[in-house]
Design a protein around this motif. Structure first.
Motif, PDB file in Angstrom:
ATOM      1  N   VAL A   1      -2.850  -3.673  -9.124  1.00 54.23           N
ATOM      2  CA  VAL A   1      -1.917  -4.135  -8.095  1.00 54.23           C
ATOM      3  C   VAL A   1      -0.893  -5.082  -8.718  1.00 54.23           C
ATOM      4  O   VAL A   1       0.319  -4.931  -8.515  1.00 54.23           O
ATOM      5  N   ARG A   2      -1.368  -6.055  -9.481  1.00 53.60           N
ATOM      6  CA  ARG A   2      -0.448  -6.999 -10.136  1.00 53.60           C
ATOM      7  C   ARG A   2       0.509  -6.279 -11.088  1.00 53.60           C
ATOM      8  O   ARG A   2       1.687  -6.578 -11.151  1.00 53.60           O
ATOM      9  N   GLU A   3      -0.010  -5.311 -11.816  1.00 48.88           N
ATOM     10  CA  GLU A   3       0.803  -4.544 -12.762  1.00 48.88           C
ATOM     11  C   GLU A   3       1.917  -3.786 -12.029  1.00 48.88           C
ATOM     12  O   GLU A   3       3.073  -3.791 -12.464  1.00 48.88           O
ATOM     13  N   ASN A   4       1.581  -3.149 -10.926  1.00 47.88           N
ATOM     14  CA  ASN A   4       2.586  -2.421 -10.151  1.00 47.88           C
ATOM     15  C   ASN A   4       3.626  -3.358  -9.553  1.00 47.88           C
ATOM     16  O   ASN A   4       4.808  -3.024  -9.497  1.00 47.88           O
ATOM     17  N   PHE A   5       3.195  -4.527  -9.096  1.00 51.19           N
ATOM     18  CA  PHE A   5       4.148  -5.511  -8.576  1.00 51.19           C
ATOM     19  C   PHE A   5       5.100  -5.974  -9.678  1.00 51.19           C
ATOM     20  O   PHE A   5       6.310  -6.052  -9.467  1.00 51.19           O
ATOM     21  N   LYS A   6       4.552  -6.277 -10.843  1.00 56.32           N
ATOM     22  CA  LYS A   6       5.390  -6.776 -11.936  1.00 56.32           C
ATOM     23  C   LYS A   6       6.371  -5.728 -12.447  1.00 56.32           C
ATOM     24  O   LYS A   6       7.468  -6.066 -12.888  1.00 56.32           O
ATOM     25  N   LYS A   7       5.984  -4.460 -12.390  1.00 50.94           N
ATOM     26  CA  LYS A   7       6.884  -3.384 -12.826  1.00 50.94           C
ATOM     27  C   LYS A   7       7.912  -3.034 -11.763  1.00 50.94           C
ATOM     28  O   LYS A   7       8.768  -2.188 -11.982  1.00 50.94           O
ATOM     29  N   LYS A   8       7.799  -3.687 -10.600  1.00 50.57           N
ATOM     30  CA  LYS A   8       8.737  -3.520  -9.482  1.00 50.57           C
ATOM     31  C   LYS A   8       8.848  -2.064  -9.036  1.00 50.57           C
ATOM     32  O   LYS A   8       9.926  -1.569  -8.730  1.00 50.57           O
ATOM     33  N   ARG A   9       7.732  -1.394  -8.994  1.00 51.90           N
ATOM     34  CA  ARG A   9       7.715  -0.016  -8.505  1.00 51.90           C
ATOM     35  C   ARG A   9       7.897  -0.033  -6.993  1.00 51.90           C
ATOM     36  O   ARG A   9       7.324  -0.859  -6.295  1.00 51.90           O
ATOM     37  N   ARG A  10       8.680   0.898  -6.489  1.00 46.02           N
ATOM     38  CA  ARG A  10       8.963   0.948  -5.055  1.00 46.02           C
ATOM     39  C   ARG A  10       7.831   1.568  -4.259  1.00 46.02           C
ATOM     40  O   ARG A  10       7.534   1.148  -3.148  1.00 46.02           O
ATOM     41  N   TYR A  11       7.237   2.630  -4.802  1.00 46.96           N
ATOM     42  CA  TYR A  11       6.183   3.357  -4.104  1.00 46.96           C
ATOM     43  C   TYR A  11       5.021   3.587  -5.053  1.00 46.96           C
ATOM     44  O   TYR A  11       5.230   4.090  -6.148  1.00 46.96           O
ATOM     45  N   TRP A  12       3.836   3.209  -4.626  1.00 49.48           N
ATOM     46  CA  TRP A  12       2.662   3.463  -5.437  1.00 49.48           C
ATOM     47  C   TRP A  12       1.419   3.453  -4.563  1.00 49.48           C
ATOM     48  O   TRP A  12       1.431   2.946  -3.454  1.00 49.48           O
ATOM     49  N   SER A  13       0.367   4.040  -5.091  1.00 52.69           N
ATOM     50  CA  SER A  13      -0.924   4.002  -4.407  1.00 52.69           C
ATOM     51  C   SER A  13      -2.041   3.956  -5.440  1.00 52.69           C
ATOM     52  O   SER A  13      -1.887   4.446  -6.554  1.00 52.69           O
TER      53      SER A  13
END
Length: 80
Positions: free
Chosen positions: A9-21
């Motif tokens: 979750v932190r990794e996806n937030f830091k990479k500023k991805r718009r859509y992920w699951s």
């Protein structure tokens, strides 16, 4: 909660991805799935500061419980 889920979750937030699951787990009972999802959301919420929540737009984070034929899937989604 597994640290790997929080790390993803932190990794996806830091990479500023718009859509992920992120698929978290599969359980056999709706009650267990609901409790797992609720606990997961509470733990995620307590893992981020108010500043981080605002920065990462935390209110777009959702914990989903999806029924399947024989079981239930618990998934974290963002931006959907």
């Amino acid at each position: 909660m597994e640290q790997t889920i929080l790390k993803k979750v932190r990794e996806n937030f830091k990479k500023k991805r718009r859509y992920w699951s992120i698929d978290c787990c599969t359980v056999e009972s709706m009650d267990v799935a609901f409790n797992t999802g609720q606990q997961l959301l509470e733990e995620l919420s307590s893992s981020f500061s108010d500043e981080e929540k605002e920065k990462y737009n935390f209110n777009n984070l959702k914990v989903c419980v999806t029924p399947n034929k024989l079981d239930y899937h618990v998934t974290i989604t963002f931006g959907h």
